[in-house]
Design a protein around this motif. Structure first.
Motif, PDB file in Angstrom:
ATOM      1  N   LYS A  38       5.612  -9.699  -6.485  1.00  0.00           N
ATOM      2  CA  LYS A  38       4.336  -9.011  -6.661  1.00  0.00           C
ATOM      3  C   LYS A  38       3.620  -9.449  -7.921  1.00  0.00           C
ATOM      4  O   LYS A  38       2.400  -9.357  -8.020  1.00  0.00           O
ATOM      5  N   THR A  39       4.378  -9.880  -8.937  1.00  0.00           N
ATOM      6  CA  THR A  39       3.741 -10.242 -10.192  1.00  0.00           C
ATOM      7  C   THR A  39       3.527 -11.752 -10.313  1.00  0.00           C
ATOM      8  O   THR A  39       3.107 -12.229 -11.368  1.00  0.00           O
ATOM      9  N   ASP A 117      -2.394 -12.591  -0.839  1.00  0.00           N
ATOM     10  CA  ASP A 117      -2.917 -12.523  -2.199  1.00  0.00           C
ATOM     11  C   ASP A 117      -1.867 -12.856  -3.247  1.00  0.00           C
ATOM     12  O   ASP A 117      -2.180 -13.444  -4.273  1.00  0.00           O
ATOM     13  N   GLU A 118      -0.613 -12.461  -2.993  1.00  0.00           N
ATOM     14  CA  GLU A 118       0.425 -12.632  -4.006  1.00  0.00           C
ATOM     15  C   GLU A 118       0.656 -14.093  -4.332  1.00  0.00           C
ATOM     16  O   GLU A 118       0.959 -14.437  -5.471  1.00  0.00           O
ATOM     17  N   ALA A 160      -7.314 -11.164 -16.106  1.00  0.00           N
ATOM     18  CA  ALA A 160      -7.165 -10.087 -15.116  1.00  0.00           C
ATOM     19  C   ALA A 160      -8.459  -9.933 -14.310  1.00  0.00           C
ATOM     20  O   ALA A 160      -8.433  -9.791 -13.082  1.00  0.00           O
ATOM     21  N   VAL A 164      -8.905 -10.459 -10.185  1.00  0.00           N
ATOM     22  CA  VAL A 164      -9.517  -9.448  -9.310  1.00  0.00           C
ATOM     23  C   VAL A 164     -10.731 -10.045  -8.601  1.00  0.00           C
ATOM     24  O   VAL A 164     -10.917  -9.875  -7.382  1.00  0.00           O
ATOM     25  N   TYR A 167      -9.597 -12.238  -5.770  1.00  0.00           N
ATOM     26  CA  TYR A 167      -9.128 -11.441  -4.630  1.00  0.00           C
ATOM     27  C   TYR A 167     -10.318 -10.974  -3.789  1.00  0.00           C
ATOM     28  O   TYR A 167     -10.282 -11.014  -2.569  1.00  0.00           O
TER      29      TYR A 167
ATOM     30  N   VAL B  23      -8.399   2.827 -16.047  1.00  0.00           N
ATOM     31  CA  VAL B  23      -7.501   2.991 -14.902  1.00  0.00           C
ATOM     32  C   VAL B  23      -7.611   4.398 -14.343  1.00  0.00           C
ATOM     33  O   VAL B  23      -7.651   4.604 -13.123  1.00  0.00           O
ATOM     34  N   ILE B  49      -6.188  -1.074  -2.497  1.00  0.00           N
ATOM     35  CA  ILE B  49      -5.989  -1.097  -3.956  1.00  0.00           C
ATOM     36  C   ILE B  49      -4.525  -1.389  -4.318  1.00  0.00           C
ATOM     37  O   ILE B  49      -4.203  -1.645  -5.472  1.00  0.00           O
ATOM     38  N   THR B  51      -2.590  -3.917  -3.989  1.00  0.00           N
ATOM     39  CA  THR B  51      -2.318  -5.190  -4.657  1.00  0.00           C
ATOM     40  C   THR B  51      -2.446  -5.050  -6.172  1.00  0.00           C
ATOM     41  O   THR B  51      -1.623  -5.554  -6.927  1.00  0.00           O
ATOM     42  N   TYR B  52      -3.490  -4.355  -6.609  1.00  0.00           N
ATOM     43  CA  TYR B  52      -3.708  -4.205  -8.052  1.00  0.00           C
ATOM     44  C   TYR B  52      -2.700  -3.237  -8.655  1.00  0.00           C
ATOM     45  O   TYR B  52      -2.212  -3.447  -9.760  1.00  0.00           O
ATOM     46  N   TRP B  55       0.659  -4.523  -9.811  1.00  0.00           N
ATOM     47  CA  TRP B  55       0.816  -5.215 -11.099  1.00  0.00           C
ATOM     48  C   TRP B  55       1.326  -4.274 -12.185  1.00  0.00           C
ATOM     49  O   TRP B  55       1.625  -4.711 -13.284  1.00  0.00           O
TER      50      TRP B  55
END
Lengths: 274, 292
Positions: A38-39, A117-118, A160, A164, A167, B23, B49, B51-52, B55
């Motif tokens: 995921k990261t 996306d990952e 970041a 976004v 994406y 956030v 949301i 996916t975000y 993180w």
């Protein structure tokens, strides 16, 4: 100049080589936990932090720019050599990492496919472009702010934002295909990139879930939707064979960003006096 | 000392506060928008949301980098420790105040983020992955564990700065140790499975919100088989489950019941807190003792 570049950046170079080898080993052994998958999109930021930011911010912060830019090598040549050599190294590192990730997603038991996306941004050719763009981002923020820590913070924040943005933009690189629900469920092909879902209106118009629900605000949703004729559901998707086309689109966009940031850096370094 | 700590670290404090507000507002707007949604629409809103949100496990690392790493490394790198530690405030007090105040601040920041994520999750009751217990991302971001992950990263950053005495190498070491710790906890040892002995049940389906850790088949004779059922070794992928059914096997699930959430939270928090102290303690001792 080549020797100087190697001498000043060998730590980054060696660590990057070791890390990419390590990542390759982990992916080959298929020992990557879900949380780390995921990261994966975060990986390019480290290029910005450790290759990009110190390039100029460290010279300014320590005052070594006074020494290095008063030698026989002019500032412009210093910058061109550093950018060319380190930029090439960064792109090669990105491409190597991209190839490793792409190879891993091709294996049968990878938990994600290459279009998701990952992994999209850290696989294939676009990984090289991401590495380069974030490298120039780090260099530019270091050149503007002239201190490491604030430049690192700005690089992280802008990175970041870029991720976004990517994406959100990815779904629009091409007009998406539409799959409608039928008797056998939704016919979305495997490995496609899903960019939106919703319901089909009575006139064949496509409504997102949010729009359909706000039209039914206050009422019992399931019954209200049926009454309004929202029977069928749809999914917007980008077919899996558009992967390479999307890769080149995003690569092009990132190269433009990298070029602009490199220009900002060059302007700061060459034109601005101390 | 309190003023000095604020004055030297206000940039981090303000940026972190700004991040939390941002956030918080995003989660609030997103969560309120889910009001009244059901079924596929609710899932779609959550996925938009997720996916975000996924993180979030990386956020404590950023705290470790910008709060922890510069704490000692910047002083030592610039030589300002010679000034700071030769004042009327003793070095030990200087360290204790800085570690105490900043450690408290990062922990509170992590806890606040956890509270906001927990509150946001309640809007998505029943959606897969929107569970604070079974989803590894959510478990680490909510409750007390969320705060202690931040403290842990801060301790790693501080220790790395004290050892390397330079900011950039401290950054690199912090990232390496943090990722290794995550990797070790989740991949090599899967420590969360070990916090308690899982419950076992012969199942149609697990209870709601339970955290399924393992599954197996039980033969009609009551023997558990791990891996493939021997009678069905030749069955195709599509017919495998039917074959298992016909052979009289039943599936058995190992799971952690949902009410163990807080017990697991405290276990993970305790574990990380101990490691944090073990990491930061020796470095603090060394820094306090070493000649300026």
């Amino acid at each position: 100049m080549l020797w100087l570049t190697w001498r000043q950046h060998r730590a980054q170079t060696l660590v990057t080589v070791v890390l990419i080898a390590g990542a390759a080993l982990l992916l080959v052994l298929d020992a990557v936990p879900f949380v780390l998958v995921k990261t994966l999109p975060v990986v390019p930021v480290f290029v910005g932090l450790f290759w990009g930011v110190p390039l100029l911010a460290r010279e300014y912060e320590r005052g070594t720019d006074r020494l290095v830019w008063t030698q026989s090598v002019p500032r412009s040549r210093w910058l061109v050599v550093k950018f060319t050599v380190l930029g090439t190294a960064v792109v090669l590192a990105g491409l190597a990492f991209g190839a490793v990730v792409l190879g891993w997603t091709a294996s049968a038991d990878a938990p994600v496919d290459r279009f998701s996306d990952e992994v999209f941004g850290v696989s294939g050719v676009v990984a090289g472009a991401w590495f380069l763009a974030v490298f120039t981002l780090g260099a530019a923020s270091g050149a503007v702010l002239r201190r490491m820590l604030p430049a690192m913070a700005v690089t992280t924040a802008v990175f970041a934002g870029l991720v976004v943005g990517a994406y959100l933009a990815r779904g629009h690189y091409a007009e998406p295909e539409v799959a409608l629900s039928g008797a056998h469920g939704m016919a979305v092909p495997a490995d496609a990139l899903v960019t939106g879902t919703g319901v089909v209106g009575p006139a064949g118009d496509l409504l997102s879930w949010d729009d359909a629900m706000s039209a039914c605000a206050g009422a019992e949703p399931v019954g209200c939707m049926r009454d309004r004729g929202y029977e069928q559901q749809y999914t917007l998707y980008q077919p899996a064979d558009r992967y390479w086309r999307f890769q080149w689109t995003e690569t092009g966009l990132l190269l433009v960003i990298a070029l602009v940031l490199a220009g900002v850096t060059a302007r700061q370094v060459v034109n601005r006096s101390r | 000392m309190v003023w000095l700590t604020w004055r030297q670290h206000r940039a981090q404090v303000l940026v972190t506060a700004g991040f939390l507000v941002l956030v918080g507002v995003l989660l609030l707007v997103h969560g309120l928008g889910a009001d009244g949604l059901t079924g596929d629409a609710l899932t779609a809103r959550f996925q938009s949301i997720y996916t975000y949100v996924s993180w979030l496990p990386a956020v404590p690392l950023v705290a470790g980098l910008f709060w922890g790493a510069p704490l000692l490394a910047r002083e030592l790198e610039r030589g300002t420790h010679r000034l700071a530690w030769t004042q009327s405030v003793t070095r030990r007090r200087w360290l204790a105040t800085k570690l105490g105040l900043l450690g408290l601040a990062v922990t509170v920041a992590g806890l606040l983020l956890g509270v906001m994520v927990s509150a946001w999750l309640t809007a998505f009751d029943g959606v897969r992955s929107a569970d604070r217990f079974s989803d590894p991302v959510m478990f680490g971001a909510t409750g007390v564990a969320g705060g202690v992950w931040w403290l842990f990263a801060f301790a790693i950053g501080t220790a790395a700065g004290g050892l390397t005495r330079r900011t950039l190498p401290a950054f690199a070491v912090t990232i390496a140790v943090f990722l290794t710790a995550m990797f070790a906890m989740f991949a090599v040892f899967q420590v969360r499975d070990l916090y308690a002995e899982p419950e076992r049940m012969l199942a149609e389906g697990p209870p709601a919100d339970a955290f399924v850790t393992d599954s197996a088949f039980v033969s009609p004779a009551g023997v558990e088989v791990s891996g493939d059922v021997p009678e069905c070794a030749t069955a195709g992928r599509d017919t495998y489950l039917d074959c298992v059914d016909e052979a009289g096997y039943r599936s058995v699930l190992y799971y952690q019941p949902a009410d163990r959430y807080w017990r697991f939270q405290w276990t993970e928090a305790g574990l990380l807190a101990v490691v944090s102290v073990l990491l930061a303690g020796p470095v603090a001792y060394r820094v306090a003792r070493r000649p300026v």
